[in-house]
Scaffold this motif. Structure first.
Motif, mmCIF file in Angstrom:
data_model
loop_
_atom_site.group_PDB
_atom_site.id
_atom_site.type_symbol
_atom_site.label_atom_id
_atom_site.label_comp_id
_atom_site.label_asym_id
_atom_site.label_seq_id
_atom_site.Cartn_x
_atom_site.Cartn_y
_atom_site.Cartn_z
ATOM 1 N N GLU A 1 3.402 14.307 8.963
ATOM 2 C CA GLU A 1 4.494 13.345 9.109
ATOM 3 C C GLU A 1 5.209 13.126 7.773
ATOM 4 O OE1 GLU A 1 7.042 10.938 11.249
ATOM 5 O OE2 GLU A 1 5.452 12.291 11.949
ATOM 6 N N LEU A 2 4.454 13.033 6.695
ATOM 7 C CA LEU A 2 5.061 12.882 5.367
ATOM 8 C C LEU A 2 5.913 14.100 5.018
ATOM 9 C CD1 LEU A 2 2.058 11.320 3.420
ATOM 10 C CD2 LEU A 2 4.239 10.216 3.888
ATOM 11 N N ARG A 3 5.413 15.273 5.390
ATOM 12 C CA ARG A 3 6.187 16.492 5.114
ATOM 13 C C ARG A 3 7.498 16.481 5.893
ATOM 14 N NH1 ARG A 3 7.491 20.951 7.269
ATOM 15 N NH2 ARG A 3 6.339 20.542 9.194
ATOM 16 N N ARG A 4 7.425 16.066 7.150
ATOM 17 C CA ARG A 4 8.650 16.003 7.962
ATOM 18 C C ARG A 4 9.646 14.998 7.398
ATOM 19 N NH1 ARG A 4 6.066 15.820 14.085
ATOM 20 N NH2 ARG A 4 5.318 17.995 14.152
ATOM 21 N N MET A 5 9.128 13.882 6.913
ATOM 22 C CA MET A 5 10.015 12.875 6.325
ATOM 23 C C MET A 5 10.726 13.430 5.090
ATOM 24 S SD MET A 5 7.554 9.510 6.786
ATOM 25 C CE MET A 5 8.690 8.364 5.975
ATOM 26 N N GLU A 6 10.002 14.202 4.297
ATOM 27 C CA GLU A 6 10.613 14.808 3.118
ATOM 28 C C GLU A 6 11.650 15.851 3.520
ATOM 29 O OE1 GLU A 6 10.388 14.124 -0.124
ATOM 30 O OE2 GLU A 6 9.203 12.377 0.492
ATOM 31 N N ASP A 7 11.338 16.650 4.565
ATOM 32 C CA ASP A 7 12.296 17.651 5.036
ATOM 33 C C ASP A 7 13.569 16.998 5.544
ATOM 34 O OD1 ASP A 7 10.512 19.609 4.411
ATOM 35 O OD2 ASP A 7 9.804 19.944 6.466
ATOM 36 N N ILE B 1 1.175 8.918 15.331
ATOM 37 C CA ILE B 1 1.151 9.882 14.231
ATOM 38 C C ILE B 1 -0.266 10.447 14.134
ATOM 39 C CG2 ILE B 1 1.469 10.230 11.761
ATOM 40 C CD1 ILE B 1 3.454 7.914 11.776
ATOM 41 N N ASN B 2 -0.442 11.680 14.603
ATOM 42 C CA ASN B 2 -1.770 12.289 14.606
ATOM 43 C C ASN B 2 -2.143 12.873 13.249
ATOM 44 O OD1 ASN B 2 -2.211 11.772 17.378
ATOM 45 N ND2 ASN B 2 -0.990 13.553 17.936
ATOM 46 N N ASP B 3 -1.128 13.389 12.524
ATOM 47 C CA ASP B 3 -1.378 14.029 11.224
ATOM 48 C C ASP B 3 -0.447 13.373 10.206
ATOM 49 O OD1 ASP B 3 -1.593 15.649 8.990
ATOM 50 O OD2 ASP B 3 -1.796 17.496 10.156
ATOM 51 N N VAL B 4 -1.028 12.513 9.373
ATOM 52 C CA VAL B 4 -0.213 11.776 8.397
ATOM 53 C C VAL B 4 0.442 12.726 7.405
ATOM 54 C CG1 VAL B 4 -0.263 10.062 6.546
ATOM 55 C CG2 VAL B 4 -1.573 9.670 8.642
ATOM 56 N N ASP B 5 -0.299 13.741 6.942
ATOM 57 C CA ASP B 5 0.266 14.701 5.993
ATOM 58 C C ASP B 5 1.465 15.430 6.583
ATOM 59 O OD1 ASP B 5 -1.574 14.104 4.022
ATOM 60 O OD2 ASP B 5 -3.020 15.585 4.737
ATOM 61 N N ALA C 1 0.844 -1.192 0.000
ATOM 62 C CA ALA C 1 0.000 0.000 0.000
ATOM 63 C C ALA C 1 0.881 1.244 0.000
ATOM 64 C CB ALA C 1 -0.922 -0.010 1.227
ATOM 65 N N SER C 2 0.244 2.401 -0.095
ATOM 66 C CA SER C 2 0.981 3.662 -0.116
ATOM 67 C C SER C 2 1.570 3.948 1.262
ATOM 68 C CB SER C 2 0.051 4.810 -0.515
ATOM 69 O OG SER C 2 -0.919 5.032 0.487
ATOM 70 N N LYS C 3 2.570 4.834 1.274
ATOM 71 C CA LYS C 3 3.186 5.212 2.538
ATOM 72 C C LYS C 3 2.171 5.913 3.437
ATOM 73 C CE LYS C 3 7.459 6.258 2.435
ATOM 74 N NZ LYS C 3 8.787 6.902 2.236
ATOM 75 N N ARG C 4 1.266 6.670 2.846
ATOM 76 C CA ARG C 4 0.233 7.357 3.618
ATOM 77 C C ARG C 4 -0.643 6.346 4.362
ATOM 78 N NH1 ARG C 4 -1.959 12.304 3.083
ATOM 79 N NH2 ARG C 4 -0.827 12.607 1.117
ATOM 80 N N THR C 5 -1.050 5.294 3.664
ATOM 81 C CA THR C 5 -1.881 4.263 4.292
ATOM 82 C C THR C 5 -1.119 3.543 5.389
ATOM 83 O OG1 THR C 5 -3.117 3.939 2.236
ATOM 84 C CG2 THR C 5 -3.218 2.171 3.874
ATOM 85 N N ALA C 6 0.137 3.238 5.146
ATOM 86 C CA ALA C 6 0.949 2.535 6.141
ATOM 87 C C ALA C 6 1.120 3.378 7.398
ATOM 88 C CB ALA C 6 2.307 2.178 5.553
ATOM 89 N N LEU C 7 1.377 4.672 7.247
ATOM 90 C CA LEU C 7 1.577 5.543 8.398
ATOM 91 C C LEU C 7 0.292 5.753 9.194
ATOM 92 C CD1 LEU C 7 3.916 8.294 6.886
ATOM 93 C CD2 LEU C 7 4.543 6.514 8.524
ATOM 94 N N SER C 8 -0.850 5.610 8.547
ATOM 95 C CA SER C 8 -2.126 5.891 9.211
ATOM 96 C C SER C 8 -2.451 4.898 10.325
ATOM 97 C CB SER C 8 -3.269 5.897 8.182
ATOM 98 O OG SER C 8 -3.474 4.595 7.657
ATOM 99 N N VAL C 9 -1.792 3.733 10.342
ATOM 100 C CA VAL C 9 -2.093 2.732 11.385
ATOM 101 C C VAL C 9 -1.252 2.953 12.641
ATOM 102 C CG1 VAL C 9 -2.657 1.028 9.611
ATOM 103 C CG2 VAL C 9 -0.372 1.035 10.610
#
Length: 467
Positions: A430-436, A424-428, A412-420
């Motif tokens: 968290e994804l932004r932080r990972m990119e930073d 992690i309260n805010d998946v978006d 599945a997508s990274k967004r779906t994986a992080l949602s479980v």
């Protein structure tokens, strides 16, 4: 009807302007709900006059017996567990990032949240809705011109709607004032707050000086229903709780009253002096005779196994029909798997999910009202762009969640994986932080965490972490 449909039509015909007669009729129709909601709250607080076992009295000869009154606060536990489970973690409020004026809207929402202590309000709304079947909120503009919201006791609030409890056309708040022999009614339509005062609710007079616009484009009084039937979480199990209280109180009285045994005299009648001497010395002398006098103890078999079984059955029924979970269960202290935990929590989760939908509908209406004031101030705001994120307050098995997320990332997508992952309260975000972090540090070398790669000079390790 719970939504007072007929009064919405009467008020519509009068262009939303109430008369004292109509208000008196509305309040009279609400009196049954007023009594029930206030009594439920009194029972939650374990007030004597609202807790049946605490007011139990015997008559006749039975009045001479010990009458223990043991109240078990199952109702309070049912309500408080639900509040902690649902609102122990603050409700997240997200706004669509693609909506016009996103930055301004998110700042306004966060400011509104802090000024009104919205996390505490949500917990209180859940508590009173669970107790009484519904609660109410009132939006208003404070003296500094800020948009505010407060909760209103359900026994003082009437929501009038032709559709649902969370979409009111009209609303009113009625209460006795601090002045003796004086009551007040606040009536709200989509534009105006009307104030009526009088000696009682059947003799009201409009106060024109206090009547004024409320500065919103919708009725600012709204309801937060526990369910469509406006039933509290204890309404269906009060009789079971009362049965448990009576059984335990009677058992305690039995032990205390009779000391578990009687002394019996066969063929012999002691006088008062003999009984007094026996009680003082602990011994009794009986002269021998041929009449067959006999003294012995008659012990009482209280059968604790039967009593415990009866109390256990009552407790299980209370938990079953109230959809309550006993977190003192030994199973919650052991390592149980995620699926097993979800099965044990299924009844509580079902009840909570139902209220979650009602609460979210009320929150959207609240932001619809508040947003109308923001729009008047000149910045775009669309309440339909809001999403409420609810996180259950339960101990998390982070290792289990991390393993699940790792397995999901393969299919599945990274967004779906992080949602479980519950932390992690805010998946978006968290994804932004990972990119930073990827831009700053590059890909971390998990086998050698003593150094951090430098994106400007990959050959330079960047120094020791301790530096």
């Amino acid at each position: 009807m719970s939504t007072f449909y007929k009064y919405a039509e009467i008020l519509d015909a009068a262009n939303g302007v109430p008369t004292p007669e109509v208000l008196a009729e509305i309040i009279a129709d609400h009196m049954d709900m007023n009594t029930r909601t206030a009594e439920n709250y009194g029972r939650y607080k374990q007030e004597k006059e609202h807790t049946p076992i605490l007011t139990r009295e015997f008559e006749g000869e039975a009045a001479k017996k010990i009458n223990n009154k043991l109240s078990n606060d199952y109702f309070g536990e049912i309500v408080d567990t639900k509040v902690g489970y649902m609102f122990g973690m603050p409700v997240g409020i997200q706004y669509d990032k693609d909506a016009p004026g996103y930055a301004t809207a998110i700042k306004a929402i966060e400011r509104f949240r802090k000024i009104n202590n919205l996390d505490d309000l949500n917990a209180e709304w859940c508590k009173f809705s669970s107790i009484s079947g519904y609660d109410a909120g009132l939006c208003y503009i404070d003296k500094e011109g800020k948009e505010r919201v407060m909760r209103i006791d359900p026994w003082e609030a009437i929501v009038i709607s032709k559709t649902t409890f969370t979409e009111p056309e009209y609303g009113l708040v009625y209460y006795p004032t601090w002045e003796e022999n004086k009551v007040c009614v606040e009536f709200y339509n989509a534009k105006t707050k009307y104030i009526f005062e009088g000696a009682d609710f059947s003799n009201l007079i409009l106060n024109t000086e206090k009547t004024k616009p409320h500065m919103f484009n919708y009725c600012p009084l709204f309801g937060i229903p526990n369910n469509e039937e406006l039933q509290g979480d204890g309404d269906k199990v009060f009789t079971l709780i009362d049965g448990f209280d009576r059984a335990m109180s009677d058992m305690n009285s039995e032990i205390e009253q009779f000391r578990l045994a009687y002394m019996i005299f066969i063929g012999y009648e002691p006088d008062e002096e003999t009984l007094a001497l026996m009680m003082r010395t602990g011994a009794l002398y009986i002269p021998t005779s041929e009449d067959g006098e006999k003294i012995e103890w008659l012990t009482k078999d209280l059968n604790p196994a039967y009593i415990d079984s009866h109390l256990d059955r009552l407790e299980a029924l209370i938990q079953r029909f109230a959809k309550h979970i006993n977190f003192t269960d030994a199973a919650f202290g052991s390592q149980i798997t995620g699926p097993a935990m979800r099965y044990k929590l299924f009844a509580l989760e079902t009840k909570s999910k139902y209220f979650e939908r009602k609460h979210e509908a009320a929150m959207l209406y609240m932001f619809k009202v508040i947003g109308s004031a923001w729009q008047t101030k000149g910045f775009p705001f669309d309440y339909a762009m809001i999403d409420c994120i609810y996180t259950r307050n339960i101990p998390a098995n982070l290792l289990d969640e991390a393993q699940t997320a790792t397995a999901l990332s393969a299919i599945a997508s990274k967004r779906t994986a992080l949602s479980v992952v519950s932390v992690i309260n805010d998946v978006d975000e968290e994804l932004r932080r990972m990119e930073d972090e990827k831009e700053i540090y590059g890909e971390l070398d998990l086998d050698n965490l003593n150094t951090i790669p430098n994106k400007d000079n990959p050959e330079n390790a960047g120094g020791d972490l301790d530096d």
